[in-house]
Design an enzyme around this catalytic site. Structure first.
Site: not given
Length: 156
Positions: A59, A74
């Site tokens: 992620h 992110h």
């Protein structure tokens, strides 16, 4: 002083980091930068700068430039809880990558279906001076930005 052009890792609406609905990012706790609200589909997240892929999680990823500027991408907020679901990596930690190179395929609808915000904060790691990060016009205007377009400039 070095200047690093940081590119948008995904297309979407460019937004100021202060407008990200997560205090860790909006208050610059990780560092300063900007964010992109991605389109609601499966998107390719690219390297925002050229350098070494210092950290790679499903992620999120950090690319360290030759000038020791670490840029964190992110993908979504609180997405670590998904344990990789909705993300496919296309590089390995430690790889040398080029700005614009695909790092992760990001399934935005999958993340949203879990009730999570898909916004993509992009920050210079450990940057404590907000003035060292100059947002692009797209960020200032909250405009659409293409993947690989200039998101902000980092001075170090």
């Amino acid at each position: 002083m070095t200047t690093t052009q940081v590119l948008a890792p995904v297309a979407g609406r460019a937004i100021a980091l202060a407008d990200v609905p997560d205090p860790v990012f909006s208050q610059g706790m990780v560092g300063y930068g900007a964010a992109v609200d991605p389109p609601r589909g499966v998107v390719e997240a690219v390297a925002p700068v050229s350098g070494k892929l210092l950290k790679l999680m499903p992620h999120a990823y950090i690319v360290m430039t030759a000038d020791n500027v670490g840029v964190l991408v992110h993908l979504g907020l609180d997405t670590v809880a998904l344990k990789g679901e909705g993300f496919s990596t296309h590089a390995k930690q430690g790889d040398d990558v080029t700005a614009g190179q695909v790092i992760i395929t990001y399934d935005v609808p999958s993340v949203e279906s879990k009730g999570l915000n898909p916004i993509v904060p992009v920050v210079v790691m450990d940057e404590r001076e907000a003035d060292n990060v100059v947002p692009s016009e797209a960020v200032t205007a909250g405009a659409q930005i293409e993947s690989g377009a200039g998101l902000f400039t980092a001075k170090k």
